[in-house]
Design a protein around this motif. Sequence first.
Motif, PDB file in Angstrom:
ATOM      1  N   PHE A   1       0.909  -1.061  -0.043  1.00  0.00           N
ATOM      2  CA  PHE A   1       0.094  -0.246   0.054  1.00  0.00           C
ATOM      3  C   PHE A   1       1.142   1.462  -0.161  1.00  0.00           C
ATOM      4  O   PHE A   1       2.233   1.048   0.134  1.00  0.00           O
ATOM      5  CB  PHE A   1      -0.965  -0.187   1.237  1.00  0.00           C
ATOM      6  CG  PHE A   1      -1.930   1.055   1.106  1.00  0.00           C
ATOM      7  CD1 PHE A   1      -2.770   1.069  -0.003  1.00  0.00           C
ATOM      8  CD2 PHE A   1      -2.148   1.807   2.355  1.00  0.00           C
ATOM      9  CE1 PHE A   1      -3.806   2.259   0.115  1.00  0.00           C
ATOM     10  CE2 PHE A   1      -3.445   2.843   2.205  1.00  0.00           C
ATOM     11  CZ  PHE A   1      -3.824   2.862   1.340  1.00  0.00           C
TER      12      PHE A   1
ATOM     13  N   VAL B   1     -10.295   4.218  -4.375  1.00  0.00           N
ATOM     14  CA  VAL B   1      -8.639   3.868  -4.094  1.00  0.00           C
ATOM     15  C   VAL B   1      -8.900   2.218  -3.852  1.00  0.00           C
ATOM     16  O   VAL B   1      -9.183   1.647  -2.805  1.00  0.00           O
ATOM     17  CB  VAL B   1      -7.959   4.410  -3.053  1.00  0.00           C
ATOM     18  CG1 VAL B   1      -6.542   4.133  -2.954  1.00  0.00           C
ATOM     19  CG2 VAL B   1      -8.064   6.036  -3.361  1.00  0.00           C
ATOM     20  N   PHE B   2      -8.137   1.484  -4.639  1.00  0.00           N
ATOM     21  CA  PHE B   2      -8.115  -0.064  -4.516  1.00  0.00           C
ATOM     22  C   PHE B   2      -6.966  -0.763  -5.009  1.00  0.00           C
ATOM     23  O   PHE B   2      -6.355  -0.052  -5.866  1.00  0.00           O
ATOM     24  CB  PHE B   2      -9.470  -0.963  -4.967  1.00  0.00           C
ATOM     25  CG  PHE B   2     -10.063  -0.316  -6.347  1.00  0.00           C
ATOM     26  CD1 PHE B   2      -9.397  -0.418  -7.370  1.00  0.00           C
ATOM     27  CD2 PHE B   2     -11.382   0.286  -6.117  1.00  0.00           C
ATOM     28  CE1 PHE B   2      -9.829  -0.003  -8.740  1.00  0.00           C
ATOM     29  CE2 PHE B   2     -12.151   0.610  -7.506  1.00  0.00           C
ATOM     30  CZ  PHE B   2     -11.313   0.661  -8.670  1.00  0.00           C
ATOM     31  N   GLY B   3      -6.748  -1.934  -4.680  1.00  0.00           N
ATOM     32  CA  GLY B   3      -5.364  -2.316  -5.316  1.00  0.00           C
ATOM     33  C   GLY B   3      -5.918  -3.210  -6.685  1.00  0.00           C
ATOM     34  O   GLY B   3      -6.696  -3.343  -7.176  1.00  0.00           O
TER      35      GLY B   3
ATOM     36  N   ALA C   1      -7.880  -6.304  -6.326  1.00  0.00           N
ATOM     37  CA  ALA C   1      -9.266  -5.898  -6.295  1.00  0.00           C
ATOM     38  C   ALA C   1     -10.100  -5.664  -7.608  1.00  0.00           C
ATOM     39  O   ALA C   1     -10.904  -5.982  -8.073  1.00  0.00           O
ATOM     40  CB  ALA C   1      -9.422  -4.779  -5.502  1.00  0.00           C
TER      41      ALA C   1
ATOM     42  N   ARG D   1      -5.243   1.476   8.021  1.00  0.00           N
ATOM     43  CA  ARG D   1      -6.561   1.695   7.571  1.00  0.00           C
ATOM     44  C   ARG D   1      -7.658   1.136   8.446  1.00  0.00           C
ATOM     45  O   ARG D   1      -8.587   1.951   8.378  1.00  0.00           O
ATOM     46  CB  ARG D   1      -6.767   0.909   6.136  1.00  0.00           C
ATOM     47  CG  ARG D   1      -5.741   1.227   5.046  1.00  0.00           C
ATOM     48  CD  ARG D   1      -6.049   0.202   3.760  1.00  0.00           C
ATOM     49  NE  ARG D   1      -7.355   0.538   3.308  1.00  0.00           N
ATOM     50  CZ  ARG D   1      -7.817   1.468   2.271  1.00  0.00           C
ATOM     51  NH1 ARG D   1      -6.987   2.006   1.654  1.00  0.00           N
ATOM     52  NH2 ARG D   1      -8.979   1.516   1.972  1.00  0.00           N
ATOM     53  N   CYS D   2      -7.419   0.115   8.819  1.00  0.00           N
ATOM     54  CA  CYS D   2      -8.376  -0.496   9.980  1.00  0.00           C
ATOM     55  C   CYS D   2      -8.552   0.464  10.965  1.00  0.00           C
ATOM     56  O   CYS D   2      -9.880   0.672  11.600  1.00  0.00           O
ATOM     57  CB  CYS D   2      -7.927  -1.635  10.424  1.00  0.00           C
ATOM     58  SG  CYS D   2      -7.618  -2.868   9.191  1.00  0.00           S
ATOM     59  N   GLU D   3      -7.751   1.137  11.737  1.00  0.00           N
ATOM     60  CA  GLU D   3      -7.965   2.067  12.797  1.00  0.00           C
ATOM     61  C   GLU D   3      -7.863   3.455  12.746  1.00  0.00           C
ATOM     62  O   GLU D   3      -7.814   4.038  13.490  1.00  0.00           O
ATOM     63  CB  GLU D   3      -7.050   1.522  13.966  1.00  0.00           C
ATOM     64  CG  GLU D   3      -7.090   0.033  14.696  1.00  0.00           C
ATOM     65  CD  GLU D   3      -8.415  -0.188  15.427  1.00  0.00           C
ATOM     66  OE1 GLU D   3      -8.948   0.779  16.084  1.00  0.00           O
ATOM     67  OE2 GLU D   3      -8.953  -1.174  15.314  1.00  0.00           O
ATOM     68  N   ARG D   4      -7.798   3.616  11.450  1.00  0.00           N
ATOM     69  CA  ARG D   4      -7.679   5.096  10.916  1.00  0.00           C
ATOM     70  C   ARG D   4      -6.530   5.748  11.611  1.00  0.00           C
ATOM     71  O   ARG D   4      -6.832   6.873  12.218  1.00  0.00           O
ATOM     72  CB  ARG D   4      -9.150   5.798  11.066  1.00  0.00           C
ATOM     73  CG  ARG D   4     -10.200   5.083  10.455  1.00  0.00           C
ATOM     74  CD  ARG D   4     -10.464   5.211   8.917  1.00  0.00           C
ATOM     75  NE  ARG D   4     -10.341   6.623   8.568  1.00  0.00           N
ATOM     76  CZ  ARG D   4     -10.142   6.932   7.053  1.00  0.00           C
ATOM     77  NH1 ARG D   4     -10.122   6.096   6.424  1.00  0.00           N
ATOM     78  NH2 ARG D   4     -10.204   8.356   6.674  1.00  0.00           N
TER      79      ARG D   4
ATOM     80  N   ALA E   1      -8.592  -5.290  12.097  1.00  0.00           N
ATOM     81  CA  ALA E   1      -9.114  -6.539  11.446  1.00  0.00           C
ATOM     82  C   ALA E   1      -8.203  -7.170  10.306  1.00  0.00           C
ATOM     83  O   ALA E   1      -8.103  -8.130  10.433  1.00  0.00           O
ATOM     84  CB  ALA E   1     -10.835  -5.983  10.583  1.00  0.00           C
ATOM     85  N   CYS E   2      -7.565  -6.403   9.924  1.00  0.00           N
ATOM     86  CA  CYS E   2      -6.534  -6.808   8.601  1.00  0.00           C
ATOM     87  C   CYS E   2      -5.211  -7.675   9.454  1.00  0.00           C
ATOM     88  O   CYS E   2      -4.682  -8.562   8.647  1.00  0.00           O
ATOM     89  CB  CYS E   2      -6.235  -5.830   7.780  1.00  0.00           C
ATOM     90  SG  CYS E   2      -4.673  -5.088   7.939  1.00  0.00           S
TER      91      CYS E   2
ATOM     92  N   LYS F   1      -1.667  -6.308   8.151  1.00  0.00           N
ATOM     93  CA  LYS F   1      -1.125  -6.822   6.983  1.00  0.00           C
ATOM     94  C   LYS F   1      -0.674  -5.680   5.901  1.00  0.00           C
ATOM     95  O   LYS F   1       0.254  -5.613   5.224  1.00  0.00           O
ATOM     96  CB  LYS F   1      -2.099  -7.658   6.337  1.00  0.00           C
ATOM     97  CG  LYS F   1      -2.279  -9.087   6.813  1.00  0.00           C
ATOM     98  CD  LYS F   1      -3.103  -9.983   6.097  1.00  0.00           C
ATOM     99  CE  LYS F   1      -3.509 -11.127   6.687  1.00  0.00           C
ATOM    100  NZ  LYS F   1      -4.898 -10.925   7.107  1.00  0.00           N
ATOM    101  N   THR F   2      -1.421  -4.672   6.220  1.00  0.00           N
ATOM    102  CA  THR F   2      -1.187  -3.472   5.413  1.00  0.00           C
ATOM    103  C   THR F   2      -0.375  -2.503   5.690  1.00  0.00           C
ATOM    104  O   THR F   2       0.423  -1.944   5.119  1.00  0.00           O
ATOM    105  CB  THR F   2      -2.522  -2.881   4.951  1.00  0.00           C
ATOM    106  OG1 THR F   2      -3.611  -3.853   4.950  1.00  0.00           O
ATOM    107  CG2 THR F   2      -2.639  -1.928   3.844  1.00  0.00           C
TER     108      THR F   2
ATOM    109  N   PHE G   1      -4.952 -15.675  10.820  1.00  0.00           N
ATOM    110  CA  PHE G   1      -4.673 -14.985   9.194  1.00  0.00           C
ATOM    111  C   PHE G   1      -6.185 -14.075   9.197  1.00  0.00           C
ATOM    112  O   PHE G   1      -5.867 -13.287   8.438  1.00  0.00           O
ATOM    113  CB  PHE G   1      -4.688 -16.207   8.295  1.00  0.00           C
ATOM    114  CG  PHE G   1      -4.361 -15.611   6.963  1.00  0.00           C
ATOM    115  CD1 PHE G   1      -2.726 -15.050   6.822  1.00  0.00           C
ATOM    116  CD2 PHE G   1      -4.982 -15.657   5.808  1.00  0.00           C
ATOM    117  CE1 PHE G   1      -2.360 -14.662   5.681  1.00  0.00           C
ATOM    118  CE2 PHE G   1      -4.658 -15.179   4.571  1.00  0.00           C
ATOM    119  CZ  PHE G   1      -3.302 -14.666   4.500  1.00  0.00           C
ATOM    120  N   VAL G   2      -7.121 -14.383   9.599  1.00  0.00           N
ATOM    121  CA  VAL G   2      -8.327 -13.644   9.170  1.00  0.00           C
ATOM    122  C   VAL G   2      -9.234 -13.547  10.790  1.00  0.00           C
ATOM    123  O   VAL G   2      -8.957 -14.449  11.476  1.00  0.00           O
ATOM    124  CB  VAL G   2      -9.301 -14.074   8.299  1.00  0.00           C
ATOM    125  CG1 VAL G   2      -8.720 -14.055   6.956  1.00  0.00           C
ATOM    126  CG2 VAL G   2      -9.678 -15.508   8.506  1.00  0.00           C
TER     127      VAL G   2
END
Lengths: 564, 139
Positions: free
Chosen positions: A102, A113-115, A118, A478-481, A511-512, A515-516, A544-545
């Motif tokens: 990212f 905005v995406f990968g 995606a 991204r998850c926790e801003r 949540a991720c 990873k990002t 992993f998830v």
Amino acid sequence: LGKLGIEVILVDDKHRLGGKLVLQTHRFFGSTDAVYAGTRGIDIATRLEKEVRAYNTVDIWLESTALAVYSDQHVGILRNGDDYTLIKPQVILVATGAREKFLAFRGNTLPGVFGAGAFQTLVNRDLVRPSEKLFIVGGGNVGLIAGYHALQAGIGVVGLVEAMSECGGYQVHRDKLARMGVPIFTSHTILSANGNEHVESVTIAQIDANFKPVPGTEKSFECDSLLIAVGLDPVNEFYIKALEFGLPAYAAGDAEEIAEASAAMFSGKIKGLEIAKSLGYTSIEIPSEWYRTGEILKSKPGASQSQSTNDDSMGGVAPIIHCTQEIPCDPCASVCPNGLIYVNPEDIRKVPVFMGNNYCCAVCERCVAGCPGLAITLVDYRTNVDYPTVSIPYEFTRETISKHDIVTVTNKEGEALDDLPVMSIHKIPRSDRTLIIQVQAPKEFAHLISGIKVQDKNVTLPLDEYVDHINDDTIVCRCERVTAGEIRNLIQQGYRDINEIKAISRAGMGACGSKTCTALIHRLFREQGVPFDDVVDHTKRPLFVEVPLSAFAGVTDTQDELND
Amino acid sequence: MSNNRIVRHPILSIPDSQEIEFTWKGTLLKAHAGETIASALIANDIHIFGHHHRDGSPQGIFCANGQCAQCMVIANGRPVKSCMELIQPGLVVSPADGLPELPAVKVVPELRDTEEIRVQVLIIGGGPRVFLLQLNWGS
């Protein structure tokens, strides 16, 4: 493994097998003999799935996610979303592929905005269009190919930025995109994605030798989405844990080393044999050429040669090969029925050479339709030596072009040469969906014609004024801003332990599973001049998830136990 | 509402899909059986799937790979990753605005032991790397 009767459980989190192959509509590069080069990724996936399903010792679990490798050498699997199972294998093969990197820039989490993955999933697997006007960040093969897929799906590609002075992907991919009318901005970076609830525009700028934006070079473009393709990292956490806990483990494909899919297929073949040997099922020695082929398929693009500006076939007929960079690819050599195109079989990275004289070529156009890079044209001077006929490959729907249409023909790099009428549109027998367009062109430049512009230039015009984006909304987690500013601030206060940064800011707690953001936090340390030896990396947590607790508890039917 | 489906493609064939219906914020929408919730929403030109609990920022599709959880929606009362979960006829989908409420448990559920399986080889990942293991050997 299946062929040798070895019991295998294969888990995959998707609804079908094939991994990213099912997203790849283009013909593959690589070696025709070793890894199906010349065949489209989607078709390779279908073929291989059928073959693997024929072996009854291979048990395939779809929609099943590996969660963790534990210290007792068990592997936790979430089967079908809520059924938790433990597997104790003798050997584990980690073929988990890669995750996309990212990038930190203002507005980087706006919807739109995406990968690249995606984007390809939505467009090529699910046949939905998430965008009308796309801007691409990153000039590696992933970004370049995604741009081509976008155009094929009827999506405008406004432009592509690449920070380096040259695109890192194959030159044939870069050239193909440029010829279709996509501006490629090398030595440029993205400053911001702009918009309120969704991407409305993008602002880019040129960068100097230190990768700093040059004031006054800012430009903005209207677009509704931004595709990030700035590299991949191996998904190797299961492999690392297995090694740590003494479970015999192998990694193949991108999980081992980031490279092209062709290389990944070949590395799977080698790993399979290595595993069978380790289990005592075969004593076949793995040929040393296999390792060499594997290395060749992994090679990055090599030297480029300048294209000859002369055409020595003047008067006769011959293919013109617009492929001048050393890449591992050989379908052109295998499709010519007279064997007139030569790629050194010992090293398929060598640039293809046309061996025939003017009279050997049967004008079958198989090379034109068969080159995965759309980098071969055929020039035929036989009926009109001053206005030869040029055959050009074309991979857009038949409805987009008609006989007598005036098309802009371009040279290899995408510069317009002339506007010419279409003489014919046809398909050759056995061609795999590639059309061939013929134009007649003056002999002075007929051999330079390499493609047809397909995108209207209005799609790519910059806005009159650039859009300034002053919000401090460069998000790292991204998850926790959590913003780059917050983390930079902690680094400046002296924090060196990423676990502490996580505890204070929540970066990496979401949540991720970090990873990002992990790579971005490492980058902020570098940017602040902190040597990585001084940094305590975050403790990698299993799982992993996200998993509902009911799955671990073995709740038999969750739906019945819940209130409305 | 506009339709973002690709109906013509130079390479991909467009399969005949069975049309089903679901609801988004109470509105009845059409989807294709077998597609993910995310794709069904995007096909209906819906790109904002919720708002973040910390700062209310809009959330949409990002990885489409079951990894980032940014595309979370509430489907029949449960928070799910819309890129991994398939659409079902009559599914009631709403945006994940803020933190989702956890469904309450009425009674102590029946539990069972975790199954344990022994196998020679476990392969994680069903992409291109894996297939060739099964192929090309015999020779």
